[in-house]
Design a protein around this motif. Structure first.
Motif, short mmCIF file in Angstrom:
data_model
loop_
_atom_site.label_atom_id
_atom_site.label_comp_id
_atom_site.label_asym_id
_atom_site.label_seq_id
_atom_site.Cartn_x
_atom_site.Cartn_y
_atom_site.Cartn_z
N GLY A 150 0.52 -1.02 0.06
CA GLY A 150 -0.05 -0.17 0.00
C GLY A 150 0.59 0.92 -0.11
N ARG A 151 2.02 1.05 0.55
CA ARG A 151 2.96 2.74 0.46
C ARG A 151 3.17 2.65 -1.14
NH1 ARG A 151 6.12 -0.49 4.96
NH2 ARG A 151 4.86 -0.26 6.76
N LEU A 152 3.62 1.58 -1.89
CA LEU A 152 3.58 2.02 -3.15
C LEU A 152 3.21 2.52 -4.38
CD1 LEU A 152 5.40 -1.06 -3.86
CD2 LEU A 152 6.39 0.64 -3.23
N GLY A 153 1.49 2.40 -3.37
CA GLY A 153 0.82 3.42 -5.04
C GLY A 153 0.51 1.93 -5.74
N GLU A 154 -0.68 2.67 -5.95
CA GLU A 154 -1.55 1.43 -7.18
C GLU A 154 -0.44 1.25 -8.71
OE1 GLU A 154 -3.84 -1.54 -8.75
OE2 GLU A 154 -3.57 -0.13 -6.99
N GLU A 155 0.15 0.20 -8.57
CA GLU A 155 1.44 -0.32 -9.31
C GLU A 155 0.69 -2.10 -10.51
OE1 GLU A 155 4.29 0.43 -10.34
OE2 GLU A 155 4.27 2.59 -9.17
N THR A 156 1.12 -1.88 -12.07
CA THR A 156 1.09 -3.11 -11.95
C THR A 156 1.93 -4.21 -12.33
OG1 THR A 156 -1.64 -1.88 -13.30
CG2 THR A 156 -0.30 -4.14 -13.89
N TYR A 157 2.41 -4.99 -11.64
CA TYR A 157 3.12 -6.11 -11.92
C TYR A 157 3.46 -6.96 -12.64
CZ TYR A 157 3.95 -4.08 -7.41
OH TYR A 157 3.91 -2.38 -6.12
N GLN A 158 4.25 -7.76 -13.69
CA GLN A 158 4.24 -8.04 -14.87
C GLN A 158 4.55 -9.46 -14.72
OE1 GLN A 158 3.06 -6.89 -17.93
NE2 GLN A 158 2.58 -5.01 -17.20
N ASP A 159 5.41 -9.44 -13.29
CA ASP A 159 6.07 -10.88 -12.98
C ASP A 159 6.16 -10.84 -10.98
OD1 ASP A 159 8.20 -10.03 -12.40
OD2 ASP A 159 8.75 -10.89 -14.62
N SER A 160 6.20 -12.02 -10.82
CA SER A 160 6.11 -11.71 -9.52
C SER A 160 7.56 -11.35 -8.95
CB SER A 160 6.25 -13.57 -9.32
OG SER A 160 7.00 -14.21 -9.89
N GLU A 161 8.43 -11.68 -9.64
CA GLU A 161 9.59 -11.09 -9.03
C GLU A 161 10.16 -9.52 -9.37
OE1 GLU A 161 14.24 -10.25 -11.12
OE2 GLU A 161 13.43 -11.79 -11.85
N GLY A 162 9.01 -8.60 -10.27
CA GLY A 162 8.57 -7.65 -9.67
C GLY A 162 8.00 -7.32 -8.47
N ALA A 163 7.11 -8.26 -8.52
CA ALA A 163 5.89 -7.82 -7.13
C ALA A 163 6.86 -8.21 -5.79
CB ALA A 163 4.93 -9.05 -7.18
N ARG A 164 7.51 -8.89 -5.69
CA ARG A 164 8.59 -9.42 -4.81
C ARG A 164 9.59 -8.48 -4.24
NH1 ARG A 164 10.42 -13.40 -6.91
NH2 ARG A 164 9.16 -15.42 -6.22
N LEU A 165 10.32 -7.87 -5.17
CA LEU A 165 11.16 -7.21 -5.18
C LEU A 165 10.35 -5.46 -5.09
CD1 LEU A 165 13.55 -7.33 -8.52
CD2 LEU A 165 14.21 -7.75 -6.16
N ALA A 166 8.99 -5.12 -5.31
CA ALA A 166 8.72 -3.87 -4.34
C ALA A 166 8.30 -4.22 -3.02
CB ALA A 166 7.11 -3.66 -5.43
N ALA A 167 8.07 -5.44 -2.82
CA ALA A 167 7.87 -5.90 -1.57
C ALA A 167 8.52 -6.17 -0.17
CB ALA A 167 6.81 -6.56 -0.95
N LEU A 168 9.96 -6.20 -0.92
CA LEU A 168 11.32 -5.90 0.01
C LEU A 168 11.68 -4.62 0.02
CD1 LEU A 168 13.62 -9.16 -1.33
CD2 LEU A 168 12.37 -8.81 0.51
#
Length: 95
Positions: free
Chosen positions: A45-63
């Motif tokens: 939620g801190r990152l705002g609305e994004e569209t992730y193309q794959d799980s790696e992008g989502a994982r890196l965003a969370a980290l």
């Protein structure tokens, strides 16, 4: 961090592209095991609305968005140069 292994498995199994909202709805209740317990939903939620193309992008965003409780010793680096006035030879420790 066991949490990231668990979340990684969930994110890998998710269908992409996926938005922040979709990931929060699916996995937002999962909690980080840190000094300051926070959920994946709070972190993403801190990152705002994004569209992730794959799980790696989502994982890196969370980290990249975890709070201070997940980073260990705040401001610590064993690679920093000594500051002015410090005896750099006496403080060096080699492993």
């Amino acid at each position: 961090m066991q949490f990231m292994a668990d979340v990684g498995e969930k994110l890998d199994a998710h269908s992409y592209p996926a938005t922040t909202t979709e990931l929060i709805e699916a996995y937002g209740e999962m909690e980080f095991d840190t000094d300051d317990t926070e959920s994946l939903g709070e972190v993403l939620g801190r990152l705002g609305e994004e569209t992730y193309q794959d799980s790696e992008g989502a994982r890196l965003a969370a980290l990249s968005a975890v709070g201070e409780g997940a980073i260990g010793r705040k401001g610590y680096s064993d690679r920093d140069a000594p500051t002015v006035g410090e005896n750099s030879e006496a403080d060096l420790l080699s492993f």
